[in-house]
Design an enzyme around this catalytic site. Structure first.
Site, mmCIF file in Angstrom:
data_model
loop_
_atom_site.group_PDB
_atom_site.id
_atom_site.type_symbol
_atom_site.label_atom_id
_atom_site.label_comp_id
_atom_site.label_asym_id
_atom_site.label_seq_id
_atom_site.Cartn_x
_atom_site.Cartn_y
_atom_site.Cartn_z
ATOM 1 N N ASN A 170 9.499 4.364 11.780
ATOM 2 C CA ASN A 170 8.747 4.561 10.545
ATOM 3 C C ASN A 170 8.368 3.207 9.960
ATOM 4 O O ASN A 170 9.237 2.436 9.541
ATOM 5 C CB ASN A 170 9.571 5.344 9.519
ATOM 6 C CG ASN A 170 8.835 5.515 8.195
ATOM 7 O OD1 ASN A 170 7.763 6.097 8.150
ATOM 8 N ND2 ASN A 170 9.409 5.002 7.109
ATOM 9 N N GLU A 171 7.087 2.878 9.987
ATOM 10 C CA GLU A 171 6.557 1.652 9.397
ATOM 11 C C GLU A 171 7.287 0.406 9.905
ATOM 12 O O GLU A 171 7.547 -0.536 9.150
ATOM 13 C CB GLU A 171 6.608 1.717 7.867
ATOM 14 C CG GLU A 171 5.741 2.823 7.276
ATOM 15 C CD GLU A 171 5.594 2.721 5.767
ATOM 16 O OE1 GLU A 171 6.261 1.869 5.146
ATOM 17 O OE2 GLU A 171 4.786 3.497 5.195
ATOM 18 N N GLU B 272 3.031 10.979 5.342
ATOM 19 C CA GLU B 272 3.248 10.971 3.890
ATOM 20 C C GLU B 272 1.886 10.890 3.230
ATOM 21 O O GLU B 272 0.995 10.195 3.731
ATOM 22 C CB GLU B 272 4.059 9.746 3.431
ATOM 23 C CG GLU B 272 5.502 9.696 3.832
ATOM 24 C CD GLU B 272 6.175 8.384 3.427
ATOM 25 O OE1 GLU B 272 7.313 8.163 3.859
ATOM 26 O OE2 GLU B 272 5.554 7.587 2.678
ATOM 27 N N TYR C 14 4.493 13.719 -0.236
ATOM 28 C CA TYR C 14 5.641 12.941 -0.682
ATOM 29 C C TYR C 14 5.818 13.171 -2.181
ATOM 30 O O TYR C 14 4.903 12.850 -2.954
ATOM 31 C CB TYR C 14 5.404 11.461 -0.397
ATOM 32 C CG TYR C 14 6.642 10.613 -0.511
ATOM 33 C CD1 TYR C 14 7.549 10.531 0.533
ATOM 34 C CD2 TYR C 14 6.915 9.917 -1.681
ATOM 35 C CE1 TYR C 14 8.699 9.755 0.428
ATOM 36 C CE2 TYR C 14 8.055 9.142 -1.795
ATOM 37 C CZ TYR C 14 8.940 9.071 -0.745
ATOM 38 O OH TYR C 14 10.076 8.316 -0.852
#
Length: 481
Positions: free
Chosen positions: A159-160, A267, A299
């Site tokens: 994630n990121e 998200e 989100y």
């Protein structure tokens, strides 16, 4: 006659284990295995307590308390959610009841295998050291814990992780390595294939390169396990009453127009304008985007102290209160044409991925080598033999459908008759036109902060005894039939 009556009462009182159908990746679409309907993610991020609330050895995570999951699943079912994303999980805990509750109401789970705890994620500043067998044991343990739940939709391998210019040259090969290792482990230790993907930050400077690098096939091989199965994008560009063009959604559609895997918002839901009005929902699930995108995840479900994204306020005593954002989002979901969203596209499901090449990469500093790091020492043994003493989850009967805790609407009224409604096994949950604000009655206090969960009464125990008696009588009647 009495026998039929008893059988009917027995059936309505005790649930059986009923499984949703697996969702598979087919080209750029998610597809229901049983119905062949296209599956569009209508999701919400679910992380009560936030990342700060996830602690080693705490004995709980978002999917370990069945009572709380029942309350939240009932509210999500009314909202129209069909997918939750859960970020931080303890694979040593029992998740059977929560997974079974969400399964019963047709809600799938997208699960992050990493966590913010030490040695449980890749460190962009020290990739070679953090990519080790202990880390692999951790992420494989998450696979073991959730592989047998039919409503496990997929795993996020990262994630990121590619989050700034300094990481774009070094991190991408390691994401492919983790993807390869997860897919290898699933292939050898799971009864079914479960997709593995990546969730990216919406940094336009290297977003297209991230997608191109992770979604191509090395050497043109369709069996390349380092290729991601889906691509998530954490995007907050649509704020307030924006437009398709002003939010840059048109640019995203152009960027992913030739995708060969599902792409969705992992998200979304900008909160710079309050209260949120969620007009982007109609764009995301409208004709301009559904040919390319596979939905999105709002989100987030729970209101955190540190931000203002929540749809629901949760309290320590088990009570909950809806925020106005919940009502607004529900109204937006209720406008969607679900039949149109479920219609398949033969050309989209027949796509094959491009061969990896440096020509796919635009930015000068982005990784151009597709040499994927070798699995660390001990890693292949974990894949070949499975991790030691895995905590393997399974579906269990969901015998309680009614929510006992008090839950309040955004108007302060108590929500009446809140319960989950189990669905047939070939169905996922969809928006159903419900207006939760219309199901509340005025609360004496007008607030939820002082509300207390209902205590177990003597009537509850009497009811249990009566049900046991009915079961015994039904068994006797079968024996003498």
């Amino acid at each position: 006659m009495l026998r039929n009556t008893l059988l009917s009462l027995f059936a309505t009182t005790f649930s059986v284990v009923s499984a949703v159908q697996n969702i598979k990746v087919q080209g750029s679409d998610y597809v229901n295995n049983a119905t062949s309907d296209r599956f569009q993610i209508i999701g919400v991020a679910y992380q009560p307590g936030g990342s700060a609330g996830f602690k080693a050895g705490a004995g709980f995570d978002p999917l370990s308390n069945g009572t709380l999951c029942l309350r939240d699943a009932a509210l999500m079912q009314r909202l129209g959610i069909n997918t939750i994303r859960v970020y931080n999980l303890d694979p040593s805990l029992n998740h059977d009841m929560c997974a079974s509750i969400f399964n019963a109401v047709g809600i799938y789970m997208l699960l992050d295998v990493n966590s913010p705890l030490p040695n449980e994620s890749l460190n962009p500043g020290d990739l070679s050291s953090s990519y080790n067998s202990a880390y692999l044991n951790r992420i494989f343990a998450v696979v073991e814990a959730f592989k047998n739940y039919p409503n496990t939709l997929g795993f996020f391998g990262g994630n990121e992780v590619i989050q700034d210019p300094g990481s774009q040259g070094t991190v991408p090969p390691y994401i492919r390595a983790v993807t390869r290792d997860l897919k290898n482990y699933i292939a050898k230790n799971s009864a079914r294939n479960i997709p593995v993907g990546y969730s990216a930050a919406d940094v336009r400077d290297f977003l297209a390169d991230s997608f191109a690098y992770l979604s191509c096939d090395i050497n043109g091989s369709t069996s390349d396990l380092s290729r991601i199965d889906f691509f998530g994008l954490n995007s907050y560009s649509w704020c307030g009453d924006s437009t398709f063009q002003n939010a840059g959604y048109d640019k995203l559609v152009q960027m992913f127009a030739s995708t060969t895997i599902p792409v969705f918002f992992s998200e979304y839901g900008c909160n710079k304008v309050q209260p949120r009005i969620f007009t982007e929902v109609q764009a995301l699930y409208g004709p301009n985007m559904t040919g390319v995108m596979s939905g999105g995840i709002i989100y987030e479900y729970v209101q955190e102290i540190s931000n203002n994204y929540g749809l629901v306020d949760l309290y320590d005593n088990g009570t909950a209160a809806l925020r106005i954002d919940y009502d607004t989002l529900q109204k937006q979901y209720n406008k969607l044409d679900i039949k149109q969203l479920q219609s398949g596209n033969a050309s989209a499901t027949a796509l094959t991925s491009p061969k990896c090449s440096s020509d796919l990469i635009v930015e000068a500093d982005f990784a151009k080598s597709f040499k994927v790091p070798s699995i660390p020492s001990g890693g292949q043994t974990l894949i070949d033999n499975g991790i030691k003493n895995p905590n393997v989850g399974k579906l269990v009967p969901v015998t309680q459908t009614a929510v006992k805790a008090d839950v309040y609407g955004s108007n302060g009224g108590l929500i009446k008759d809140l319960a989950i409604k189990p669905l047939p096994e070939d169905q996922s949950n969809t928006p159903n036109g419900q207006d939760t604000t219309g199901s509340t009655s005025p609360s004496p206090s007008g607030t939820s902060s002082g509300a207390k969960p209902k205590a177990t009464s003597g009537a509850d125990h009497v009811g249990i005894s009566l049900l046991v008696g009915i079961m015994a009588l039904a068994i006797l009647m079968f024996q003498h039939a």
